[in-house]
Motif scaffolding. Structure first.
Motif, PDB file in Angstrom:
ATOM      1  N   ARG A 272      33.913  20.288-157.502  1.00  0.00           N
ATOM      2  CA  ARG A 272      35.290  20.202-158.003  1.00  0.00           C
ATOM      3  C   ARG A 272      36.129  21.383-157.523  1.00  0.00           C
ATOM      4  N   ALA A 273      35.533  22.561-157.501  1.00  0.00           N
ATOM      5  CA  ALA A 273      36.264  23.739-157.034  1.00  0.00           C
ATOM      6  C   ALA A 273      36.654  23.602-155.569  1.00  0.00           C
ATOM      7  N   VAL A 274      35.747  23.082-154.757  1.00  0.00           N
ATOM      8  CA  VAL A 274      36.052  22.868-153.344  1.00  0.00           C
ATOM      9  C   VAL A 274      37.139  21.804-153.198  1.00  0.00           C
ATOM     10  N   MET A 275      37.080  20.773-154.038  1.00  0.00           N
ATOM     11  CA  MET A 275      38.096  19.726-153.983  1.00  0.00           C
ATOM     12  C   MET A 275      39.465  20.268-154.374  1.00  0.00           C
ATOM     13  N   VAL A 276      39.520  21.112-155.389  1.00  0.00           N
ATOM     14  CA  VAL A 276      40.786  21.719-155.791  1.00  0.00           C
ATOM     15  C   VAL A 276      41.339  22.572-154.661  1.00  0.00           C
ATOM     16  N   LEU A 277      40.483  23.350-154.023  1.00  0.00           N
ATOM     17  CA  LEU A 277      40.913  24.183-152.906  1.00  0.00           C
ATOM     18  C   LEU A 277      41.441  23.334-151.760  1.00  0.00           C
TER      19      LEU A 277
END
Length: 127
Positions: A30-35
């Protein structure tokens, strides 16, 4: 100004420091997707600024887009020279960066539930 703000501050991509914890794979994804979504939003905002204001140098426009999304308020004296369409783009980036639509958008994503769920480790009082 783009990454590095604390969750209680305003704007940009939030960060939280975790000591002694393992980060779940889903959280990392999810963090990579947000980035990635934030980079796409800033890139699209920069592209629209470059199209709406071709007379201005590109580097200050990209800087303005990143600053607007991070709601940092930094400028290289390019704001007074922006066209009305460019001001709308900057305002939209500021709103999207402040509201934090990216995590909310990811909340609607399909969630995969595991068929087998292992109990979490807990410290039990013995005796």
């Amino acid at each position: 100004m783009f990454v590095g703000t604390h969750p209680t501050f305003i704007g940009g991509i939030k960060t939280t420091t975790v000591f002694g914890w393992r980060v779940a794979l889903v959280t990392l994804q999810r963090a990579v997707m947000v980035l990635m979504l934030a980079l796409v939003v800033v890139a699209l905002g920069s592209l629209v600024l470059l199209i709406t204001d071709p007379a201005l140098p590109p580097l200050p426009l990209v800087f303005k887009a990143v600053s607007a999304f991070g709601t940092a308020g930094f400028s290289v004296n390019s704001t007074p020279r922006l066209s009305p369409a460019g001001l709308v783009v900057v305002t939209t980036l500021m709103f999207l960066g402040r509201v934090g639509f990216l995590p909310r958008l990811l909340a609607f994503a399909h969630r995969h539930t595991a068929r087998v769920r292992h109990p979490e480790k807990a410290s039990l009082m013995v005796g």
